[in-house]
Design an enzyme around this catalytic site. Sequence first.
Site, PDB file in Angstrom:
ATOM      1  N   TYR A  87       6.428  -3.539  65.981  1.00 61.61           N
ATOM      2  CA  TYR A  87       6.177  -4.566  64.958  1.00 61.61           C
ATOM      3  C   TYR A  87       6.881  -5.876  65.320  1.00 61.61           C
ATOM      4  O   TYR A  87       6.348  -6.966  65.122  1.00 61.61           O
ATOM      5  CB  TYR A  87       6.635  -4.079  63.578  1.00 61.61           C
ATOM      6  CG  TYR A  87       6.555  -5.153  62.513  1.00 61.61           C
ATOM      7  CD1 TYR A  87       5.330  -5.753  62.187  1.00 61.61           C
ATOM      8  CD2 TYR A  87       7.700  -5.590  61.842  1.00 61.61           C
ATOM      9  CE1 TYR A  87       5.260  -6.742  61.225  1.00 61.61           C
ATOM     10  CE2 TYR A  87       7.627  -6.584  60.870  1.00 61.61           C
ATOM     11  CZ  TYR A  87       6.408  -7.158  60.572  1.00 61.61           C
ATOM     12  OH  TYR A  87       6.334  -8.149  59.619  1.00 61.61           O
ATOM     13  N   ARG A 127       2.796 -13.159  67.677  1.00 65.58           N
ATOM     14  CA  ARG A 127       2.069 -13.890  66.629  1.00 65.58           C
ATOM     15  C   ARG A 127       2.687 -15.271  66.431  1.00 65.58           C
ATOM     16  O   ARG A 127       1.978 -16.281  66.407  1.00 65.58           O
ATOM     17  CB  ARG A 127       2.096 -13.105  65.316  1.00 65.58           C
ATOM     18  CG  ARG A 127       1.480 -13.879  64.146  1.00 65.58           C
ATOM     19  CD  ARG A 127       1.342 -13.041  62.886  1.00 65.58           C
ATOM     20  NE  ARG A 127       2.577 -12.412  62.432  1.00 65.58           N
ATOM     21  CZ  ARG A 127       2.681 -11.665  61.331  1.00 65.58           C
ATOM     22  NH1 ARG A 127       1.611 -11.446  60.589  1.00 65.58           N
ATOM     23  NH2 ARG A 127       3.831 -11.127  60.974  1.00 65.58           N
ATOM     24  N   TYR A 155      13.363 -14.842  57.405  1.00 68.37           N
ATOM     25  CA  TYR A 155      14.165 -13.621  57.534  1.00 68.37           C
ATOM     26  C   TYR A 155      15.244 -13.837  58.597  1.00 68.37           C
ATOM     27  O   TYR A 155      14.982 -14.467  59.622  1.00 68.37           O
ATOM     28  CB  TYR A 155      13.285 -12.442  57.999  1.00 68.37           C
ATOM     29  CG  TYR A 155      12.497 -11.728  56.922  1.00 68.37           C
ATOM     30  CD1 TYR A 155      12.764 -11.896  55.567  1.00 68.37           C
ATOM     31  CD2 TYR A 155      11.476 -10.849  57.274  1.00 68.37           C
ATOM     32  CE1 TYR A 155      12.021 -11.207  54.600  1.00 68.37           C
ATOM     33  CE2 TYR A 155      10.734 -10.162  56.324  1.00 68.37           C
ATOM     34  CZ  TYR A 155      11.018 -10.350  54.988  1.00 68.37           C
ATOM     35  OH  TYR A 155      10.282  -9.662  54.051  1.00 68.37           O
ATOM     36  N   ARG A 214       3.925 -15.355  51.087  1.00 65.79           N
ATOM     37  CA  ARG A 214       3.850 -14.229  50.152  1.00 65.79           C
ATOM     38  C   ARG A 214       2.520 -14.162  49.430  1.00 65.79           C
ATOM     39  O   ARG A 214       2.067 -13.084  49.027  1.00 65.79           O
ATOM     40  CB  ARG A 214       4.988 -14.330  49.131  1.00 65.79           C
ATOM     41  CG  ARG A 214       6.378 -14.238  49.733  1.00 65.79           C
ATOM     42  CD  ARG A 214       6.640 -12.873  50.345  1.00 65.79           C
ATOM     43  NE  ARG A 214       7.970 -12.777  50.947  1.00 65.79           N
ATOM     44  CZ  ARG A 214       8.390 -11.725  51.633  1.00 65.79           C
ATOM     45  NH1 ARG A 214       7.599 -10.688  51.831  1.00 65.79           N
ATOM     46  NH2 ARG A 214       9.600 -11.718  52.154  1.00 65.79           N
ATOM     47  N   GLU A 247       3.582  -0.040  50.317  1.00 62.76           N
ATOM     48  CA  GLU A 247       3.339  -1.487  50.337  1.00 62.76           C
ATOM     49  C   GLU A 247       2.030  -1.740  49.593  1.00 62.76           C
ATOM     50  O   GLU A 247       1.082  -0.977  49.737  1.00 62.76           O
ATOM     51  CB  GLU A 247       3.252  -1.979  51.790  1.00 62.76           C
ATOM     52  CG  GLU A 247       3.030  -3.480  51.898  1.00 62.76           C
ATOM     53  CD  GLU A 247       3.123  -3.983  53.343  1.00 62.76           C
ATOM     54  OE1 GLU A 247       4.120  -3.656  54.020  1.00 62.76           O
ATOM     55  OE2 GLU A 247       2.193  -4.675  53.778  1.00 62.76           O
TER      56      GLU A 247
HETATM   57  C1  3EB Z   1       7.756  -7.577  54.079  1.00 56.39           C
HETATM   58  O1  3EB Z   1       7.727  -8.073  52.957  1.00 56.39           O
HETATM   59  C2  3EB Z   1       6.967  -6.314  54.259  1.00 56.39           C
HETATM   60  O2  3EB Z   1       4.052  -9.160  59.156  1.00 56.39           O
HETATM   61  O3  3EB Z   1       2.201  -9.947  58.340  1.00 56.39           O
HETATM   62  C3  3EB Z   1       4.249  -7.601  54.431  1.00 56.39           C
HETATM   63  C4  3EB Z   1       3.157  -8.485  54.570  1.00 56.39           C
HETATM   64  C5  3EB Z   1       4.982  -7.275  55.545  1.00 56.39           C
HETATM   65  C6  3EB Z   1       2.822  -9.023  55.806  1.00 56.39           C
HETATM   66  C7  3EB Z   1       3.253  -9.307  58.224  1.00 56.39           C
HETATM   67  C8  3EB Z   1       4.648  -7.826  56.789  1.00 56.39           C
HETATM   68  C9  3EB Z   1       3.584  -8.696  56.910  1.00 56.39           C
HETATM   69  O4  3EB Z   1       8.401  -8.063  55.008  1.00 56.39           O
HETATM   70  C10 3EB Z   1       6.128  -6.324  55.475  1.00 56.39           C
END
Ligand code: 3EB
Length: 356
Positions: A165, A172, A226, A239, A346
Site C-alpha cells: 500500500y 500515486r 499524514y 475525505r 472501511e
Molecule cells: C484512511 O483513512 C483509510 O489511499 O486512496 C481510505 C480512503 C483509505 C482512501 C487511499 C485510503 C485511501 O487512511 C484508508
Amino acid sequence: MTITRTSTATSMAASTAALQLDYLTCEQIASQSTSWWQNVLGVVGFEKLPILPETRVPVTASMTPTLGSKDDLCEVWRVAGPALLLSNGAAAEHSRVHYRFCEDLLFGSITIDERAADSGALRHATASAYQEIFAVLKQTEHRHLIRVWNYLPDINREADGDERYRLFNSARQLAFRTSGRATTGTVPAASALGSPAGSPLCIYFLAARRPPTMIENPRQTSAYHYPPKFGRHSPSFSRACVLTESAGTNLFVSGTASIVGHETIHQGDVAAQTRETVANINALLDEANRVVGRARYSLDGLKFKVYVRQPADLGAIEEALAESLGSGAPIVYLQADVCREDLLVEIEATGDSAER
Ligand code: 3EB
C-alpha cells in the site's frame, strides 16, 4: 475521439445532466432497454467481470467478493438529462483506459496485470495507470478527478522492505506531481482496498469538466498530511467532495475508517470501529453542509459500500450499522483487506442532497 459541442448542447448539458448510481444484478441490467443503455457511463462488477449485452460501455470489476445474500451485484453509473450527448465509449488510442463521457462527466477504468509481484511491478503499474488516466482527462477536457477507486492485490504484504500500500502511495503521489497536479487540497475523493492475490491492479474513476468542492473531516488529519510513520509519501485523496452544480448524485465520501486524528482507534473491536466510522461519516456530512451552505446532506440519502476484512465480522458490523442507518439502507458488503493492518472495516458512501 470528439463529441460535437454546439453552444446549445453545452449549456443544456451543463445545467441538467444528473448523475445516478444504482446497485443492480446482472439480470436486472440485462433486461434494460436500449434507451436506458444510452445513458450508462460505466458498469462495475464486484466479485467478477460482469457479462453484459452492451459493448459500448466501459465495464470493470473490483474483484472484491460480495458478502451476505446479495449476489452478482453491479454498480451502475448513469446520467440523465435532455439533449444529453455521450461519447461512443471507444477506448483511447495508445491507452488502456476505457471511458465514456458526456459534457460534464466522464467515467473511466483501467486494469493492469502486474507482471511479477515485486515492488517495482506495482510501482510501475500504478505510475502508468495514473499517467494514462491523466492523458485521457486532458484529451477530453474533463480535467478534474472527483472520485477514484483503487483495488490492488496483497495490499498489506511486504515487498522489498515496504508494504505494498505504501509503494502504491509513493507511485500515486509521484504520478500526480509529474502531471503537474496538486498532491494536497484538490486531490480526489478515493478508496484503496486489497483485492484477492492474483487480481490485477484495477482503478476506476469519475472526472468532471468543472472542479468539485473538496471536504475534509475536522475529526481527522487530512490523509495528504499524514505523518511519515504511515509511509514516506502520504496518500493523495480528500475525505469527500461535492459537485455543487450537479443535480442527482453529487456527494462522494471516500473510504472512511476508525481513524481519529491520524491514529487507528478501537483496535480489535469491530463493532466500535464501525460506530467510529459512522461518526466520521456524520462529521463529513456536517462539514459538507457547512461548506456548501445550501445543500442538506444526511445519512438517509446515501448508498454505502462496506469493506469487511474478516467475513466472520459481518454480523457484528451489520448490527452496529443498523443502530444508525436503519434496516432499509442500501448497503453492499464486500470482502477486502483494508490499507492499515489494524483496520477491520472501511465504509464509503455516495449520494445526493435532499434539497433540490
Ligand atoms: C484512511 O483513512 C483509510 O489511499 O486512496 C481510505 C480512503 C483509505 C482512501 C487511499 C485510503 C485511501 O487512511 C484508508
